[in-house]
Design a protein around this motif. Structure first.
Motif, PDB file in Angstrom:
ATOM      1  N   ASN A   1      -3.730   2.303  13.335  1.00 16.18           N
ATOM      2  CA  ASN A   1      -4.218   2.712  11.947  1.00 16.18           C
ATOM      3  C   ASN A   1      -3.815   1.468  11.092  1.00 16.18           C
ATOM      4  O   ASN A   1      -2.963   1.676  10.326  1.00 16.18           O
ATOM      5  CB  ASN A   1      -3.584   4.012  11.608  1.00 16.18           C
ATOM      6  N   LYS A   2      -4.473   0.579  11.230  1.00 15.49           N
ATOM      7  CA  LYS A   2      -4.111  -0.597  10.269  1.00 15.49           C
ATOM      8  C   LYS A   2      -4.048  -0.473   8.720  1.00 15.49           C
ATOM      9  O   LYS A   2      -5.257   0.066   8.461  1.00 15.49           O
ATOM     10  CB  LYS A   2      -5.123  -2.093  10.783  1.00 15.49           C
ATOM     11  N   PRO A   3      -2.933  -0.852   8.303  1.00 12.59           N
ATOM     12  CA  PRO A   3      -3.132  -0.889   6.573  1.00 12.59           C
ATOM     13  C   PRO A   3      -4.053  -2.130   6.335  1.00 12.59           C
ATOM     14  O   PRO A   3      -4.416  -2.975   6.994  1.00 12.59           O
ATOM     15  CB  PRO A   3      -1.922  -1.055   6.303  1.00 12.59           C
ATOM     16  N   GLY A   4      -3.986  -2.369   4.867  1.00 16.29           N
ATOM     17  CA  GLY A   4      -4.849  -3.421   4.309  1.00 16.29           C
ATOM     18  C   GLY A   4      -4.078  -4.942   4.430  1.00 16.29           C
ATOM     19  O   GLY A   4      -4.720  -5.516   3.598  1.00 16.29           O
ATOM     20  N   PHE A   5      -3.271  -4.950   5.239  1.00 13.79           N
ATOM     21  CA  PHE A   5      -2.491  -5.919   5.380  1.00 13.79           C
ATOM     22  C   PHE A   5      -2.162  -6.247   6.840  1.00 13.79           C
ATOM     23  O   PHE A   5      -1.965  -5.182   7.707  1.00 13.79           O
ATOM     24  CB  PHE A   5      -1.274  -6.269   4.299  1.00 13.79           C
ATOM     25  N   GLU A   6      -1.662  -7.483   7.306  1.00 11.11           N
ATOM     26  CA  GLU A   6      -1.361  -7.755   8.603  1.00 11.11           C
ATOM     27  C   GLU A   6       0.380  -7.257   8.570  1.00 11.11           C
ATOM     28  O   GLU A   6       1.102  -7.572   7.644  1.00 11.11           O
ATOM     29  CB  GLU A   6      -1.522  -8.973   9.066  1.00 11.11           C
ATOM     30  N   ILE A   7       0.907  -6.829   9.556  1.00 12.83           N
ATOM     31  CA  ILE A   7       1.979  -6.422  10.067  1.00 12.83           C
ATOM     32  C   ILE A   7       2.758  -7.179  11.130  1.00 12.83           C
ATOM     33  O   ILE A   7       2.291  -7.419  12.068  1.00 12.83           O
ATOM     34  CB  ILE A   7       2.262  -4.856  10.266  1.00 12.83           C
TER      35      ILE A   7
END
Length: 428
Positions: A281-287
């Motif tokens: 569930n990827k957010p709007g930025f890279e982790i």
């Protein structure tokens, strides 16, 4: 008031009826099967569908069992198991319940060496030389997950290698108006505030004294000693410098994760189970991910191995219950599901994870593998089970104390002395 609501999903795997703590009779259920209750917990990662499918796979391998699924009211499955046990209704099989207290009281059945032969760390969590919880899973606690976009905007080009680096990164983020750390722990989820301290205890205490809790039990060390107090002081200073927002302590575990996803902080110290949530569930930025750093940059990797199923010594058929527990924890599809949904690192001999795992999980596993290579694995404070662990109930007291440490209600010295006092009370 004791919380006594238990949710029950009646499927083809479970007979109708789900009274609170309702124990199956010692006689076989209809059709010659033995009915066994199984206590599980649900999270955003491990939902009802996951448990139902995993139960079905294990039950297919042990056809003499009918499983009645019991679900804890919150993620504190150990606390709920204690409530059920106090009323005389300890479930027959328990998932990821800390065996401390239960094992010593003779409430759990020990697994034999032969039953543990497929586990990488068969003696993990042993109590007086006996293992009461299957050591099926390893977790790195904490991993520091971070918002790569926030780092880039603050001019941060490298992840911290030393603790001073971590402070420098935090200062740069704060200067850009970004809260460095997202830390929560509200309501029933006080455990979620522990992980900065778990990191500092690993680097400042366990790296020097890996058997610290065993020595504490023997009266050779105290929490008020210099190393532990220094670890606590680091957490207090992070809050004092504005790198941890005390207001975040009111957030539940789920809300804390969402706060990180919403960009309300740049770093999220959390257990390795967050990895697949980040990938799925990827957010709007890279982790990205990095280990909690030590003062001099020497690698230290706090982990916990265990977390599997336990079997009640009073189950209607203990041998059959153990056979089912082993089938549940050793099933390849079950472990694949744990990996994909909850970032597990299965400690099963010969197990290989799915090849399509995402980048955050891969980065997390790389931290663990590097820790194995460097021989830098230590225990994760407050997560231990077995002989070298906190007395029953003290992990919860520690989490409450960390709230006071972060809010400034307790100094590091007062917090350390509080833990010593609580240890004394718990062991009298």
């Amino acid at each position: 008031m004791r919380r006594s609501i238990v949710f029950c999903l009646v499927t083809t795997l479970a007979v109708a009826g789900c009274g609170v703590g309702e124990k199956p009779s010692a006689t076989p259920a209809s059709g010659g099967k033995v009915e066994l209750s199984f206590l599980v917990f649900e999270t955003p990662n491990l939902n009802a569908a996951f448990w139902d499918a995993a139960i079905a796979r294990a039950s297919a391998k042990v056809p003499g069992v009918t499983i009645k699924k019991l679900v804890t009211p919150n993620v504190d499955r150990t606390g709920y198991a204690k409530q059920l046990d106090a009323s005389g209704h300890l479930p027959d099989i328990l998932q990821s319940v800390n065996p401390a207290g239960f094992a010593e009281a003779g409430k759990l059945a020990a697994f034999t060496d032969d039953e543990l032969k497929n586990f990488i760390a068969p003696t993990a969590g042993a109590v007086d030389g006996k293992v009461y919880q299957l050591p099926y899973n390893t977790q790195v606690i904490p991993v520091v997950y971070y918002n790569k976009d926030a780092f880039a905007k603050a001019g941060i080009t490298e992840t911290p290698k030393t603790y001073q680096d971590l402070l420098d990164v935090s200062a740069k983020l704060k200067a850009k108006g970004v809260t460095p750390f997202v830390v929560g722990g509200g309501g029933a989820d006080t455990w979620a505030d522990m992980y900065p301290l778990t990191g500092t205890v690993a680097t400042d205490v366990y790296a020097k004294t890996p058997d610290f809790l065993t020595q504490r039990k023997d009266g050779k060390v105290k929490f008020a000693d210099a190393d532990f107090t220094k670890a606590a002081q680091k957490v207090a200073d992070l809050a004092k410098q504005g790198y941890i927002d005390p207001a975040g302590l009111s957030r539940s575990y789920a809300d804390t994760e969402q706060a990180f996803r919403d960009g309300k902080g740049a770093m999220y110290p959390m257990g390795s189970w967050f990895a697949t949530s980040a990938d799925n569930n990827k957010p709007g930025f890279e982790i990205g991910a990095f280990p909690w750093p030590s003062d001099d940059g020497t690698p230290v990797t706090p982990t916990f191995t265990g977390g599997g199923t336990s079997v009640s010594a009073s189950a209607p058929n203990v041998d059959l219950a153990k056979k089912w527990a082993l089938a549940f924890d050793e099933d390849k599809e079950n472990n694949d599901a744990f990996v994909k949904l909850d970032g597990s690192i299965p400690a099963i001999k010969g197990y290989t994870p799915p090849t399509d795992m995402g980048p955050v999980y891969q980065a997390t596993v790389a931290i663990y593998q590097q820790g194995m290579k460097d021989n830098s694995i230590v225990n994760a404070f407050s997560q231990e089970t077995g002989d070298g662990s906190l007395p029953p109930g003290l992990a919860d007291k520690s989490a409450l104390g960390v709230q006071d440490l972060i809010t400034g209600k307790k100094t590091a010295g007062e917090f350390a002395s509080y833990l010593d006092d609580q240890w004394t009370k718990a062991t009298q």
